[in-house]
Write a protein that holds these residues in place. Structure first.
Motif, PDB file in Angstrom:
ATOM      1  N   LEU A 182       1.046  -1.390   0.134  1.00 11.63           N
ATOM      2  CA  LEU A 182      -0.025   0.055   0.145  1.00 11.63           C
ATOM      3  C   LEU A 182       0.834   1.391   0.086  1.00 11.63           C
ATOM      4  CD1 LEU A 182      -3.152   0.657   2.247  1.00 11.63           C
ATOM      5  CD2 LEU A 182      -1.499   2.375   2.131  1.00 11.63           C
ATOM      6  N   LEU A 183       1.958   1.325   0.907  1.00  7.36           N
ATOM      7  CA  LEU A 183       2.761   2.749   0.819  1.00  7.36           C
ATOM      8  C   LEU A 183       3.528   2.686  -0.320  1.00  7.36           C
ATOM      9  CD1 LEU A 183       4.021   2.387   4.617  1.00  7.36           C
ATOM     10  CD2 LEU A 183       2.203   3.633   3.783  1.00  7.36           C
ATOM     11  N   PHE A 184       3.948   1.482  -0.930  1.00  8.51           N
ATOM     12  CA  PHE A 184       4.778   1.593  -2.080  1.00  8.51           C
ATOM     13  C   PHE A 184       3.837   2.127  -3.364  1.00  8.51           C
ATOM     14  CE2 PHE A 184       5.925   0.327  -6.247  1.00  8.51           C
ATOM     15  CZ  PHE A 184       7.291   0.307  -6.208  1.00  8.51           C
ATOM     16  N   SER A 185       2.742   2.077  -3.339  1.00 10.66           N
ATOM     17  CA  SER A 185       1.826   2.419  -4.248  1.00 10.66           C
ATOM     18  C   SER A 185       1.248   3.857  -4.040  1.00 10.66           C
ATOM     19  CB  SER A 185       0.337   1.499  -4.493  1.00 10.66           C
ATOM     20  OG  SER A 185       0.606   0.239  -4.552  1.00 10.66           O
ATOM     21  N   LEU A 186       1.260   4.294  -2.849  1.00 14.32           N
ATOM     22  CA  LEU A 186       0.990   5.561  -2.600  1.00 14.32           C
ATOM     23  C   LEU A 186       2.245   6.594  -2.850  1.00 14.32           C
ATOM     24  CD1 LEU A 186      -0.702   5.564   1.135  1.00 14.32           C
ATOM     25  CD2 LEU A 186      -1.848   5.780  -1.203  1.00 14.32           C
ATOM     26  N   ALA A 187       3.275   6.160  -2.730  1.00 16.59           N
ATOM     27  CA  ALA A 187       4.529   6.513  -3.200  1.00 16.59           C
ATOM     28  C   ALA A 187       4.739   6.915  -4.553  1.00 16.59           C
ATOM     29  CB  ALA A 187       5.748   6.181  -2.309  1.00 16.59           C
ATOM     30  N   THR A 188       4.506   5.918  -5.133  1.00 21.29           N
ATOM     31  CA  THR A 188       5.161   5.763  -6.633  1.00 21.29           C
ATOM     32  C   THR A 188       3.845   5.728  -7.666  1.00 21.29           C
ATOM     33  OG1 THR A 188       4.724   3.227  -6.764  1.00 21.29           O
ATOM     34  CG2 THR A 188       6.917   4.164  -6.066  1.00 21.29           C
ATOM     35  N   GLY A 189       2.528   5.785  -7.374  1.00 16.02           N
ATOM     36  CA  GLY A 189       1.762   5.935  -8.108  1.00 16.02           C
ATOM     37  C   GLY A 189       1.367   4.715  -8.953  1.00 16.02           C
ATOM     38  N   LYS A 190       1.994   3.512  -8.482  1.00 16.73           N
ATOM     39  CA  LYS A 190       1.500   2.154  -9.261  1.00 16.73           C
ATOM     40  C   LYS A 190       2.076   1.115  -8.111  1.00 16.73           C
ATOM     41  CE  LYS A 190       6.375   1.841 -11.106  1.00 16.73           C
ATOM     42  NZ  LYS A 190       7.313   1.473 -12.321  1.00 16.73           N
ATOM     43  N   PHE A 191       1.302  -0.119  -8.340  1.00 20.67           N
ATOM     44  CA  PHE A 191       1.661  -1.368  -7.645  1.00 20.67           C
ATOM     45  C   PHE A 191       2.992  -2.067  -7.843  1.00 20.67           C
ATOM     46  CE2 PHE A 191      -2.726  -1.156  -7.370  1.00 20.67           C
ATOM     47  CZ  PHE A 191      -3.153  -1.403  -6.053  1.00 20.67           C
ATOM     48  N   PRO A 192       3.608  -2.397  -6.912  1.00 21.94           N
ATOM     49  CA  PRO A 192       4.937  -3.070  -7.050  1.00 21.94           C
ATOM     50  C   PRO A 192       4.971  -4.180  -8.181  1.00 21.94           C
ATOM     51  CG  PRO A 192       4.131  -3.636  -5.066  1.00 21.94           C
ATOM     52  CD  PRO A 192       3.143  -2.554  -5.506  1.00 21.94           C
ATOM     53  N   VAL A 193       3.732  -4.797  -8.166  1.00 21.50           N
ATOM     54  CA  VAL A 193       3.624  -6.123  -9.117  1.00 21.50           C
ATOM     55  C   VAL A 193       2.132  -6.093  -9.712  1.00 21.50           C
ATOM     56  CG1 VAL A 193       3.748  -8.508  -9.162  1.00 21.50           C
ATOM     57  CG2 VAL A 193       5.326  -7.492  -7.699  1.00 21.50           C
ATOM     58  N   ALA A 194       2.000  -6.215 -10.901  1.00 26.71           N
ATOM     59  CA  ALA A 194       0.823  -6.157 -11.580  1.00 26.71           C
ATOM     60  C   ALA A 194      -0.087  -7.422 -11.252  1.00 26.71           C
ATOM     61  CB  ALA A 194       1.064  -6.193 -13.064  1.00 26.71           C
ATOM     62  N   ALA A 195      -1.243  -7.088 -11.199  1.00 29.21           N
ATOM     63  CA  ALA A 195      -2.376  -8.333 -10.813  1.00 29.21           C
ATOM     64  C   ALA A 195      -2.288  -9.205 -11.903  1.00 29.21           C
ATOM     65  CB  ALA A 195      -3.557  -7.545 -10.849  1.00 29.21           C
ATOM     66  N   GLU A 196      -2.477 -10.631 -11.359  1.00 32.03           N
ATOM     67  CA  GLU A 196      -2.559 -11.691 -12.029  1.00 32.03           C
ATOM     68  C   GLU A 196      -3.869 -12.249 -12.055  1.00 32.03           C
ATOM     69  OE1 GLU A 196      -0.334 -12.654 -14.394  1.00 32.03           O
ATOM     70  OE2 GLU A 196       1.385 -11.702 -13.702  1.00 32.03           O
ATOM     71  N   LYS A 197      -4.109 -13.289 -12.903  1.00 28.40           N
ATOM     72  CA  LYS A 197      -5.411 -14.038 -13.000  1.00 28.40           C
ATOM     73  C   LYS A 197      -5.724 -14.886 -11.671  1.00 28.40           C
ATOM     74  CE  LYS A 197      -3.734 -18.006 -15.610  1.00 28.40           C
ATOM     75  NZ  LYS A 197      -3.798 -18.822 -16.813  1.00 28.40           N
ATOM     76  N   ASP A 198      -4.691 -15.123 -11.007  1.00 28.52           N
ATOM     77  CA  ASP A 198      -4.950 -16.195  -9.911  1.00 28.52           C
ATOM     78  C   ASP A 198      -3.805 -16.184  -8.932  1.00 28.52           C
ATOM     79  OD1 ASP A 198      -3.206 -18.120 -10.864  1.00 28.52           O
ATOM     80  OD2 ASP A 198      -4.639 -18.968 -12.044  1.00 28.52           O
ATOM     81  N   HIS A 199      -3.935 -16.867  -7.672  1.00 31.35           N
ATOM     82  CA  HIS A 199      -2.740 -16.751  -6.679  1.00 31.35           C
ATOM     83  C   HIS A 199      -1.694 -17.668  -7.037  1.00 31.35           C
ATOM     84  CE1 HIS A 199      -4.832 -20.579  -5.887  1.00 31.35           C
ATOM     85  NE2 HIS A 199      -3.722 -20.964  -5.003  1.00 31.35           N
ATOM     86  N   VAL A 200      -1.748 -18.580  -8.035  1.00 31.50           N
ATOM     87  CA  VAL A 200      -0.745 -19.377  -8.514  1.00 31.50           C
ATOM     88  C   VAL A 200       0.292 -18.588  -9.279  1.00 31.50           C
ATOM     89  CG1 VAL A 200       0.301 -21.200  -9.705  1.00 31.50           C
ATOM     90  CG2 VAL A 200      -1.716 -21.542  -8.222  1.00 31.50           C
ATOM     91  N   ALA A 201      -0.468 -17.812 -10.297  1.00 35.27           N
ATOM     92  CA  ALA A 201       0.423 -16.732 -11.152  1.00 35.27           C
ATOM     93  C   ALA A 201       1.004 -15.606 -10.376  1.00 35.27           C
ATOM     94  CB  ALA A 201      -0.387 -16.409 -12.155  1.00 35.27           C
ATOM     95  N   MET A 202       0.205 -15.241  -9.534  1.00 35.66           N
ATOM     96  CA  MET A 202       0.461 -14.166  -8.512  1.00 35.66           C
ATOM     97  C   MET A 202       1.717 -14.405  -7.853  1.00 35.66           C
ATOM     98  SD  MET A 202      -0.424 -10.918  -8.169  1.00 35.66           S
ATOM     99  CE  MET A 202       0.474  -9.680  -7.596  1.00 35.66           C
ATOM    100  N   LEU A 203       1.807 -15.572  -7.184  1.00 42.18           N
ATOM    101  CA  LEU A 203       3.092 -16.005  -6.553  1.00 42.18           C
ATOM    102  C   LEU A 203       4.202 -16.155  -7.253  1.00 42.18           C
ATOM    103  CD1 LEU A 203       4.165 -17.127  -3.740  1.00 42.18           C
ATOM    104  CD2 LEU A 203       3.437 -19.457  -4.741  1.00 42.18           C
ATOM    105  N   ALA A 204       4.091 -16.518  -8.468  1.00 45.90           N
ATOM    106  CA  ALA A 204       5.345 -16.500  -9.299  1.00 45.90           C
ATOM    107  C   ALA A 204       5.712 -15.175  -9.723  1.00 45.90           C
ATOM    108  CB  ALA A 204       4.907 -17.264 -10.661  1.00 45.90           C
ATOM    109  N   SER A 205       4.780 -14.268  -9.934  1.00 45.10           N
ATOM    110  CA  SER A 205       5.211 -12.891 -10.255  1.00 45.10           C
ATOM    111  C   SER A 205       5.847 -12.180  -8.974  1.00 45.10           C
ATOM    112  CB  SER A 205       4.199 -12.046 -10.855  1.00 45.10           C
ATOM    113  OG  SER A 205       3.532 -12.595 -12.018  1.00 45.10           O
TER     114      SER A 205
END
Length: 324
Positions: free
Chosen positions: A254-277
Motif C-alpha cells: 500500500l505504501l509503495f503504491s501511494l509513493a510511486t503511483g503504481k503497484f509493485p507487481v501487476a495483478a495476475e489471474k489467480d494466486h498461483v500466477a501471482m505468487l510466481a510474479s
C-alpha cells in the motif's frame, strides 16, 4: 495529529470532495422483509444466532437508502439515512443463501465478533447487526449528516496518483498503530488495502471491512488463501503457514503504491500466477524518495514460513490451500 495541511487538502480539492464515490439515489425504504416469526424459530434462522439477533423491522419508514457504496461477491454495502437519529451510516446486506452456499457462516459470524471486540480511533466500530428472513444486516461507520463526506483511499489515489511524503508518513503512522493494536489483541485483518481505508474530513483514516479477518493468537498459524491478490504476501499466496506478518506485507504494498503511483507487481489471474510474479519480481524504489521512506519500503517482514519451526499451533482448523 491534526489536519494534514501539507498536500492532502490540495489532493482533496482535485478529487472534488466526492462523498464516498456514488451519486445518491432517490431515497427508498431499506428494510422490506416481512417480520420474523415468533419463537421457536426455524433452524435456518437460528443458525445465525447470537451474532445476528432476531429483531422486528426497525422503523422501516425511518431508514432510507441514499445510495450504493459498494457491491461485492459477499454482499452489498448501502448508504442509509436514519431519519430519527439524523445520522447517515453504511449497512452491509448479505443474503443468507449465499452464506450457506459458500460455507462462510463461521467467517460471517466471526466478522461481527471481531468488530464488537475492537475499540480504536482508526477503526470503524460496529454499530449494530441483525437478521431478517433472507438477509443479514451489519451496520457500521456511522456519521452525523452534516459531516458525511468521506472517501476511500483508493478513489483518492486513482484521482491524484502519487501522494506527498508528509501524507504518506501520517497514513503509515496511523495504520501501524491500527495493525499493532489488532495483532496485540489476537486479530489478523488479511485484507489491508486502499479500498478498505476511509478518510474523514480532516484526512485521518478508518480501517474497515473485517470480512476476512480472524482471531489468531501470537504464535498461531493460518492456511487459508484469502485477500486481494496484489496485496497478498507470498506465504498467503502459497497456502501458508502464515501469521500476522502478512498484514505488514500488505501495508508495504500500500505504501509503495501511494509513493510511486503504481503497484509493485501487476495483478495476475489467480494466486498461483501471482505468487510466481511476486517471487521473481524485484520492484525498483524511485530515487526521488527520501532515504527513510526508501528504507521502509525495502525492509519488508520475513515470510511466515521462516518461522514455521517456532510453532505449528492453530486457533481453528483450516484446510491448507482453501480459498476464502
Amino acid at each position: 495529529m491534526g489536519t494534514i495541511r501539507s498536500g492532502l487538502e490540495e489532493l482533496w480539492q482535485l478529487q472534488g470532495h466526492q462523498c464516498l464515490h456514488q451519486k445518491p439515489l432517490e431515497a427508498t425504504p431499506l428494510l422490506v422483509e416481512k417480520p420474523l416469526s415468533e419463537w421457536p424459530v426455524p433452524q435456518f434462522i437460528s443458525l445465525f444466532l447470537p451474532e445476528f439477533p432476531m429483531r422486528p423491522i426497525r422503523g422501516q419508514q425511518q431508514l432510507k437508502i441514499l445510495g450504493l457504496v459498494a457491491k461485492g461477491s459477499f454482499g452489498t454495502v448501502l448508504k442509509v439515512l436514519d431519519c430519527a437519529q439524523k445520522a447517515v451510516f453504511a449497512v452491509k446486506v448479505v443474503p443468507k443463501v449465499k452464506v450457506l452456499q459458500r460455507d462462510t457462516l463461521r467467517q460471517c459470524k466471526e466478522e461481527v465478533s471481531i468488530q464488537r471486540q475492537i475499540n480504536h480511533p482508526f477503526v470503524h466500530s460496529l454499530g449494530d447487526s441483525w437478521q431478517g428472513k433472507r438477509h443479514l444486516f451489519i451496520n457500521f461507520w456511522c456519521f452525523a449528516v452534516c459531516i458525511y463526506c468521506s472517501t476511500d483511499l483508493y478513489s483518492l489515489w486513482s484521482a491524484v496518483g502519487c501522494f506527498p511524503e508528509a501524507s504518506i508518513r501520517l497514513f503509515a503512522a496511523e495504520l501501524v498503530l491500527v495493525l499493532c493494536y489488532l495483532h496485540d489483541v489476537g486479530i489478523i485483518h488479511r485484507d489491508v488495502k486502499m479500498e478498505n481505508i476511509l478518510l474523514d474530513e480532516r484526512g485521518h483514516l478508518k480501517l474497515t471491512d473485517f470480512g476476512l479477518s480472524r482471531h489468531l493468537p501470537q504464535g498461531a498459524r493460518a492456511y487459508t488463501i484469502c485477500g486481494t491478490l496484489q496485496y497478498m504476501a507470498p506465504e498467503v499466496l502459497s497456502g501458508g503457514p502464515y501469521n500476522h506478518a502478512a498484514d505488514w506485507w500488505s501495508l508495504g504494498v500500500l505504501l509503495f503504491s501511494l509513493a510511486t503511483g503504481k503497484f509493485p507487481v501487476a495483478a495476475e489471474k489467480d494466486h498461483v500466477a501471482m505468487l510466481a510474479s511476486v517471487t521473481h519480481c524485484d520492484s525498483e524504489i524511485p530515487a526521488s524518495l527520501n532515504q527513510e521512506l526508501s528504507l521502509l519500503l525495502h525492509e519488508g517482514p520475513r515470510p511466515a514460513q521462516s518461522e514455521e519451526a517456532e510453532s505449528n499451533q492453530e486457533v481453528r482448523k483450516e484446510t491448507p490451500g482453501e480459498t476464502c
